[in-house]
Design a protein around this motif. Sequence first.
Motif, mmCIF file in Angstrom:
data_model
loop_
_atom_site.group_PDB
_atom_site.id
_atom_site.type_symbol
_atom_site.label_atom_id
_atom_site.label_comp_id
_atom_site.label_asym_id
_atom_site.label_seq_id
_atom_site.Cartn_x
_atom_site.Cartn_y
_atom_site.Cartn_z
ATOM 1 N N ARG A 1 3.148 15.114 2.176
ATOM 2 C CA ARG A 1 4.374 15.654 1.592
ATOM 3 C C ARG A 1 5.006 14.718 0.571
ATOM 4 O O ARG A 1 5.841 15.140 -0.218
ATOM 5 C CB ARG A 1 5.378 15.968 2.700
ATOM 6 C CG ARG A 1 4.866 17.085 3.606
ATOM 7 C CD ARG A 1 5.803 17.413 4.717
ATOM 8 N NE ARG A 1 7.056 17.925 4.205
ATOM 9 C CZ ARG A 1 8.168 18.015 4.919
ATOM 10 N NH1 ARG A 1 8.164 17.631 6.181
ATOM 11 N NH2 ARG A 1 9.264 18.498 4.386
ATOM 12 N N ILE A 2 4.631 13.422 0.603
ATOM 13 C CA ILE A 2 5.117 12.467 -0.399
ATOM 14 C C ILE A 2 3.924 11.650 -0.897
ATOM 15 O O ILE A 2 2.985 11.393 -0.147
ATOM 16 C CB ILE A 2 6.214 11.532 0.155
ATOM 17 C CG1 ILE A 2 5.756 10.799 1.407
ATOM 18 C CG2 ILE A 2 7.516 12.298 0.409
ATOM 19 C CD1 ILE A 2 6.751 9.775 1.942
ATOM 20 N N PRO A 3 3.962 11.259 -2.159
ATOM 21 C CA PRO A 3 2.838 10.490 -2.717
ATOM 22 C C PRO A 3 2.853 9.039 -2.222
ATOM 23 O O PRO A 3 3.922 8.460 -2.008
ATOM 24 C CB PRO A 3 3.088 10.555 -4.228
ATOM 25 C CG PRO A 3 4.565 10.750 -4.366
ATOM 26 C CD PRO A 3 4.992 11.549 -3.162
ATOM 27 N N PHE A 4 1.674 8.487 -2.033
ATOM 28 C CA PHE A 4 1.557 7.084 -1.634
ATOM 29 C C PHE A 4 0.189 6.555 -2.010
ATOM 30 O O PHE A 4 -0.732 7.312 -2.307
ATOM 31 C CB PHE A 4 1.801 6.914 -0.132
ATOM 32 C CG PHE A 4 0.685 7.447 0.732
ATOM 33 C CD1 PHE A 4 -0.298 6.608 1.213
ATOM 34 C CD2 PHE A 4 0.629 8.790 1.061
ATOM 35 C CE1 PHE A 4 -1.319 7.099 2.011
ATOM 36 C CE2 PHE A 4 -0.382 9.283 1.853
ATOM 37 C CZ PHE A 4 -1.366 8.441 2.333
ATOM 38 N N VAL A 5 0.081 5.239 -1.979
ATOM 39 C CA VAL A 5 -1.183 4.542 -2.215
ATOM 40 C C VAL A 5 -1.384 3.615 -1.034
ATOM 41 O O VAL A 5 -0.445 2.961 -0.577
ATOM 42 C CB VAL A 5 -1.125 3.724 -3.532
ATOM 43 C CG1 VAL A 5 -2.373 2.887 -3.701
ATOM 44 C CG2 VAL A 5 -0.911 4.626 -4.711
ATOM 45 N N ARG A 6 -2.588 3.566 -0.527
ATOM 46 C CA ARG A 6 -2.888 2.652 0.578
ATOM 47 C C ARG A 6 -3.497 1.382 -0.017
ATOM 48 O O ARG A 6 -4.439 1.430 -0.806
ATOM 49 C CB ARG A 6 -3.871 3.295 1.548
ATOM 50 C CG ARG A 6 -4.134 2.437 2.773
ATOM 51 C CD ARG A 6 -5.010 3.134 3.778
ATOM 52 N NE ARG A 6 -4.371 4.298 4.372
ATOM 53 C CZ ARG A 6 -3.528 4.264 5.398
ATOM 54 N NH1 ARG A 6 -3.193 3.101 5.918
ATOM 55 N NH2 ARG A 6 -3.032 5.366 5.897
ATOM 56 N N ASP B 1 10.173 6.001 -7.898
ATOM 57 C CA ASP B 1 11.000 7.190 -8.153
ATOM 58 C C ASP B 1 10.803 8.265 -7.079
ATOM 59 O O ASP B 1 11.005 9.448 -7.330
ATOM 60 C CB ASP B 1 10.708 7.760 -9.537
ATOM 61 C CG ASP B 1 9.265 8.214 -9.694
ATOM 62 O OD1 ASP B 1 8.428 7.902 -8.818
ATOM 63 O OD2 ASP B 1 8.971 8.871 -10.699
ATOM 64 N N ILE B 2 10.464 7.843 -5.864
ATOM 65 C CA ILE B 2 10.191 8.787 -4.773
ATOM 66 C C ILE B 2 11.422 9.635 -4.457
ATOM 67 O O ILE B 2 12.553 9.158 -4.542
ATOM 68 C CB ILE B 2 9.710 8.027 -3.516
ATOM 69 C CG1 ILE B 2 9.158 8.991 -2.490
ATOM 70 C CG2 ILE B 2 10.807 7.178 -2.922
ATOM 71 C CD1 ILE B 2 8.439 8.309 -1.343
ATOM 72 N N THR B 3 11.176 10.893 -4.140
ATOM 73 C CA THR B 3 12.250 11.806 -3.730
ATOM 74 C C THR B 3 11.866 12.459 -2.414
ATOM 75 O O THR B 3 10.696 12.477 -2.034
ATOM 76 C CB THR B 3 12.494 12.910 -4.785
ATOM 77 O OG1 THR B 3 11.287 13.642 -4.967
ATOM 78 C CG2 THR B 3 12.932 12.315 -6.120
ATOM 79 N N ARG C 1 -3.826 -2.146 4.814
ATOM 80 C CA ARG C 1 -3.104 -1.417 5.860
ATOM 81 C C ARG C 1 -1.735 -0.939 5.387
ATOM 82 O O ARG C 1 -1.080 -0.170 6.087
ATOM 83 C CB ARG C 1 -2.938 -2.321 7.082
ATOM 84 C CG ARG C 1 -4.260 -2.624 7.766
ATOM 85 C CD ARG C 1 -4.108 -3.569 8.924
ATOM 86 N NE ARG C 1 -3.054 -3.107 9.839
ATOM 87 C CZ ARG C 1 -2.675 -3.773 10.902
ATOM 88 N NH1 ARG C 1 -3.245 -4.921 11.198
ATOM 89 N NH2 ARG C 1 -1.728 -3.305 11.683
ATOM 90 N N ARG C 2 -1.305 -1.414 4.239
ATOM 91 C CA ARG C 2 0.032 -1.087 3.739
ATOM 92 C C ARG C 2 0.054 0.247 3.005
ATOM 93 O O ARG C 2 -0.903 0.613 2.329
ATOM 94 C CB ARG C 2 0.512 -2.164 2.763
ATOM 95 C CG ARG C 2 0.729 -3.503 3.400
ATOM 96 C CD ARG C 2 1.216 -4.521 2.409
ATOM 97 N NE ARG C 2 2.494 -4.084 1.857
ATOM 98 C CZ ARG C 2 3.070 -4.605 0.790
ATOM 99 N NH1 ARG C 2 2.487 -5.588 0.149
ATOM 100 N NH2 ARG C 2 4.217 -4.157 0.372
ATOM 101 N N LEU C 3 1.163 0.944 3.142
ATOM 102 C CA LEU C 3 1.412 2.147 2.347
ATOM 103 C C LEU C 3 2.431 1.772 1.288
ATOM 104 O O LEU C 3 3.452 1.160 1.600
ATOM 105 C CB LEU C 3 1.974 3.278 3.214
ATOM 106 C CG LEU C 3 1.127 3.756 4.376
ATOM 107 C CD1 LEU C 3 1.847 4.879 5.119
ATOM 108 C CD2 LEU C 3 -0.218 4.235 3.897
#
Length: 66
Positions: free
Chosen positions: A26-31, A41-43, A34-36
């Motif tokens: 539901r929200i963009p991320f990069v791994r 500019d996340i909403t 182990r970290r996200l």
Amino acid sequence: MLSTEQAATQLGVNKARIKQWASQGRIPFVRLGRRLLFPADITRPTPQRVGRKTNEERKVRAMKGG
């Protein structure tokens, strides 16, 4: 890029909610290992209706006899 904690603070939710939204896509991320990491500019994601029917859906079902 924001850490999970920074993203949670920015959106006003806890870290578990951020991780849940990420795992649901539901929200963009990069791994990174182990970290996200999340875009600066996340909403908030748009709300999802899960298992709840609208009044209109209930009326249609009642008219069909179900």
